[in-house]
Design a protein around this motif. Structure first.
Motif, PDB file in Angstrom:
ATOM      1  N   ILE A   6      41.166   9.636  66.735  1.00  0.00           N
ATOM      2  CA  ILE A   6      41.840   8.595  67.503  1.00  0.00           C
ATOM      3  C   ILE A   6      42.789   7.788  66.610  1.00  0.00           C
ATOM      4  O   ILE A   6      43.910   7.471  67.001  1.00  0.00           O
ATOM      5  N   LEU A   7      42.349   7.485  65.378  1.00  0.00           N
ATOM      6  CA  LEU A   7      43.227   6.734  64.486  1.00  0.00           C
ATOM      7  C   LEU A   7      44.493   7.544  64.201  1.00  0.00           C
ATOM      8  O   LEU A   7      45.601   6.995  64.160  1.00  0.00           O
ATOM      9  N   ALA A   8      44.322   8.850  64.012  1.00  0.00           N
ATOM     10  CA  ALA A   8      45.484   9.711  63.767  1.00  0.00           C
ATOM     11  C   ALA A   8      46.475   9.598  64.924  1.00  0.00           C
ATOM     12  O   ALA A   8      47.692   9.524  64.728  1.00  0.00           O
ATOM     13  N   LYS A   9      45.942   9.560  66.152  1.00  0.00           N
ATOM     14  CA  LYS A   9      46.817   9.416  67.330  1.00  0.00           C
ATOM     15  C   LYS A   9      47.514   8.067  67.324  1.00  0.00           C
ATOM     16  O   LYS A   9      48.709   7.968  67.611  1.00  0.00           O
ATOM     17  N   VAL A  10      46.733   7.011  67.021  1.00  0.00           N
ATOM     18  CA  VAL A  10      47.290   5.660  67.052  1.00  0.00           C
ATOM     19  C   VAL A  10      48.434   5.529  66.045  1.00  0.00           C
ATOM     20  O   VAL A  10      49.481   4.957  66.345  1.00  0.00           O
ATOM     21  N   VAL A  11      48.241   6.066  64.836  1.00  0.00           N
ATOM     22  CA  VAL A  11      49.289   5.933  63.818  1.00  0.00           C
ATOM     23  C   VAL A  11      50.291   7.092  63.885  1.00  0.00           C
ATOM     24  O   VAL A  11      51.226   7.159  63.087  1.00  0.00           O
ATOM     25  N   GLN A  12      50.074   8.007  64.825  1.00  0.00           N
ATOM     26  CA  GLN A  12      50.962   9.153  65.042  1.00  0.00           C
ATOM     27  C   GLN A  12      51.192   9.975  63.779  1.00  0.00           C
ATOM     28  O   GLN A  12      52.329  10.243  63.385  1.00  0.00           O
ATOM     29  N   ARG A  13      50.085  10.304  63.115  1.00  0.00           N
ATOM     30  CA  ARG A  13      50.185  11.189  61.956  1.00  0.00           C
ATOM     31  C   ARG A  13      49.179  12.321  62.137  1.00  0.00           C
ATOM     32  O   ARG A  13      48.148  12.146  62.779  1.00  0.00           O
ATOM     33  N   PRO A  14      49.443  13.485  61.532  1.00  0.00           N
ATOM     34  CA  PRO A  14      48.490  14.598  61.673  1.00  0.00           C
ATOM     35  C   PRO A  14      47.292  14.458  60.748  1.00  0.00           C
ATOM     36  O   PRO A  14      47.337  13.721  59.765  1.00  0.00           O
ATOM     37  N   LEU A  15      46.218  15.155  61.066  1.00  0.00           N
ATOM     38  CA  LEU A  15      45.067  15.289  60.167  1.00  0.00           C
ATOM     39  C   LEU A  15      45.315  16.500  59.269  1.00  0.00           C
ATOM     40  O   LEU A  15      45.740  17.551  59.745  1.00  0.00           O
ATOM     41  N   VAL A  16      45.039  16.329  57.973  1.00  0.00           N
ATOM     42  CA  VAL A  16      45.222  17.450  57.053  1.00  0.00           C
ATOM     43  C   VAL A  16      43.955  17.650  56.226  1.00  0.00           C
ATOM     44  O   VAL A  16      43.179  16.722  56.044  1.00  0.00           O
ATOM     45  N   ALA A  17      43.763  18.871  55.741  1.00  0.00           N
ATOM     46  CA  ALA A  17      42.571  19.174  54.947  1.00  0.00           C
ATOM     47  C   ALA A  17      42.681  18.538  53.569  1.00  0.00           C
ATOM     48  O   ALA A  17      43.743  18.518  52.970  1.00  0.00           O
ATOM     49  N   GLU A  18      41.566  17.992  53.072  1.00  0.00           N
ATOM     50  CA  GLU A  18      41.527  17.451  51.712  1.00  0.00           C
ATOM     51  C   GLU A  18      40.780  18.492  50.885  1.00  0.00           C
ATOM     52  O   GLU A  18      39.559  18.673  51.051  1.00  0.00           O
ATOM     53  N   PRO A  19      41.498  19.209  50.008  1.00  0.00           N
ATOM     54  CA  PRO A  19      40.939  20.432  49.404  1.00  0.00           C
ATOM     55  C   PRO A  19      39.597  20.214  48.700  1.00  0.00           C
ATOM     56  O   PRO A  19      38.660  20.995  48.910  1.00  0.00           O
TER      57      PRO A  19
END
Lengths: 413, 413
Positions: free
Chosen positions: B80-93
């Motif tokens: 939901i936070l990703a949607k609110v700030v309009q950024r994608p989720l990415v993998a943290e290696p």
């Protein structure tokens, strides 16, 4: 009915106090079938409190306010709520008399504004305070209902249970019975248990299922509602059967206040089986955990901590040759530890733990690897190896619980 | 800086869990000089969570979110936070590797979606989780800053103190040096320590002093600020001296990650003294606590749990006549247990615990009464009796810590 709980007090925002009132109220509302969608905390600031009440009133049917009822300079819940609902504050005669009498009888000076504690918002139902002076209120306006409660748990809890709850139950007029059952699991993580119960959790309505992660174990709360107790219990029973069908191998007991050690101590008491232990990896934690349970002395008289190889040889007669041939962390040493301890104290059962707490590896075994031996009354010795990942303490906690589960699996039913 | 704390989780709204994380965070933010104006709790509902985050972002500079990081069906903070700030989720290696390795090594099935715990919002600073898998994040957007933390206190607290706090302190101060020193105390309660340090705590400005109650011990955090490191360290040193002058007899060590057992094991290692134990009341908890410390095997090879009288006689040769004449809970039995254990394993020191865990009294002694015996290398045996009040586990924890403090007092300096 949708409810929202607002706690008032700058001390809460400073983290000086843990708010136990909100969960108390939330739990009681849930039992009444009232849904809580939001809770909020706001400081002793008139503007921010007014904004918070306004927003809550727009989206909820019931707004519960706690705190801010004592007339020190920074308490203002009643004043602000009166403004929000545009009604005057009026004296509540009984409370006023109670306050005046107290100060007169105890010959204490009455603090300035003490009588404000006996004021209510016009039209509200008074909720008497059997412990303190600040009265509570249940107020119904066109927009929504407000429940105003004092903040000290000693005042809030009896007021809620005796004065507010019956009135709210009447409002709900449901006649619904709601019951929960808690099942406990070991040996499976929370996400894995949810995967396992996916068919039950997806699309759940009645009963509802919710999992909670504890230290190295998981609980599952099943909550059902219905028109009478019989129906509800039947719903719970049916769901429990489905849960056991899917995840029964990890289940060991019921209830929020239960634990593996309680279940195992009571099991051994019922079967009249005594136990001892020889602990290397766990260094006394298994025996200490048994003694968590009052009455453990009926089945446990003592045992051994055999941390070093020399102590294994000296205290429970593990042959030097066994350790030389197989290493300290081995099935053979686990067997020798268990049978040695059993012989020493002439118990029905003996359990042994040998492994690698970490952080370094040992004898080529990684941290978190361990063997458990369980010597049985008929001379057989069960053995099982485990690989866990975590801190030293997490490994040892997991080992102790694995040992308890091994005993449970052997003797339950 | 204005902050707002949002806890996510339907279980909080049901009142099944008391939220201790919000006060923990609030207190630490207050210490940093960050004002908390609102806190809120919202259930696992995408729409309501989004609304709550939106509003918080509009009125606050820092939005702290806890909970909802574990990818079970009802957890959704990151999404939901990703949607609110309009950024994608990415993998943290790094986190991804850690998760995969755990399930591979422990041969457990990796739950569906487990790898979601290693995802972060693009552009966020990762806050590593030393205890669990769910990483935290500090995210700066044009509108405000977001701090995302896991909910279990064992994960949240170290992540906050080690990862988040230094970064927030840096944001708060430009050019200022801020340093904290944590002092640890045993044998005094939090209110009593505050009374004792009243002259320092009243009117404190720089350094500030804050006490925290832990299980049967208290920590004191002294925080000083100044234009350079030298000034700040001097301030801390001066305050520490004043604290030691007032409460030095209860002090035993420094640091958040320290403990009595660490201090004692390291002390015995330095003095090359070996130890064993004969435990009745504590039933292995002392030995298990020693083994919390990696490397304890240098000074500890094993010992005895002598829960019943028979085990005291058989395992550490307590004379039947001693128990008959003085009882199990007596100075004489404590001495015989300690010297018996010391003789058996030929150690420099041996400690014994005998007493009443409760809930019932024993031999006329109330619950919480116990004797400790400490047998020294020169043949002397120190003994001390204690009366504590609390649950079985609290009594036993207090007994173990009292034993450790007795050893500390004997050999420190």
């Amino acid at each position: 009915m949708k409810a929202e709980i607002i706690s008032v007090g700058t001390e809460l925002l400073l983290g000086e106090i843990v708010d136990t009132s909100t969960p108390f109220i939330a739990q009681h509302l849930a039992n009444l079938g009232i849904d809580v969608y939001f809770t909020a905390t706001v400081g002793d600031n008139p503007e921010r409190l007014a904004t918070t009440i306004h927003r809550a009133a727009q989206r909820s049917d019931l707004v519960v306010l706690t705190g801010g009822l004592v007339p020190t300079e920074d308490d203002l819940t009643k004043k602000i709520l009166a403004k929000v609902v545009q009604r005057p504050l009026v004296a509540e005669p009984e409370s006023m008399t109670k306050i005046k009498t107290f100060y007169a009888e105890t010959k204490r000076p009455q603090p300035i504004h003490a009588d404000l504690m006996g004021e209510i918002i016009a039209g509200a139902t008074v909720l008497p305070n059997e412990v303190g002076f600040a009265v509570g209120m249940l107020l119904t306006t066109e927009q929504c209902r407000y429940l105003v409660l004092p903040v000290p748990p000693t005042e809030l809890q009896p007021m809620f249970e005796k004065e507010a709850e019956p009135r709210l139950a009447q409002l709900m007029q449901s006649g619904q019975v709601i019951k929960s059952r808690v099942m406990r699991f070991f040996g499976i993580g929370e996400p894995a248990l949810e995967d396992c119960l996916h068919s039950l959790i997806a699309g759940q309505q009645n009963p509802t299922l919710a999992t909670y992660a504890k230290q190295n174990e998981v609980t599952l709360r099943i909550t059902a509602s219905g028109s009478n107790e019989g129906t509800v219990v039947q719903l719970l029973d049916e769901t429990e059967q489905q849960v056991l069908h899917l995840a029964g191998q990890y289940f060991y007991g019921y209830g929020d206040d239960n634990s593996l050690e309680q279940v195992v101590v009571h099991l051994l008491q019922r079967r009249q089986l005594t136990i001892t232990a020889a602990e290397s990896l766990t260094s006394g934690l298994f025996q200490s955990t048994l003694a968590n349970v009052a009455g453990a002395s009926q089945i446990f008289s003592g045992g051994f901590v055999t941390y070093a190889a020399a102590a294994k040889e000296q205290l429970v007669n593990v042959p030097v040759t066994t350790i030389a041939a197989h290493g300290v962390v081995s099935k053979e040493t686990a067997i020798a530890m268990a049978t040695g301890a059993q012989r020493q104290l002439q118990t029905d059962l003996a359990i042994s733990f040998t492994g690698v707490a970490g952080p370094d590896e040992l004898e080529g075994h990684p941290a978190g690897f361990f063997w458990i031996g369980l010597s049985l009354p008929d001379g057989r010795v069960l053995t099982k190896s485990f690989q866990f990942s975590g801190s030293r303490n997490a490994v040892r906690d997991y080992a102790v619980k694995s040992g308890l589960k091994l005993i449970y699996d052997q003797f339950q039913g």
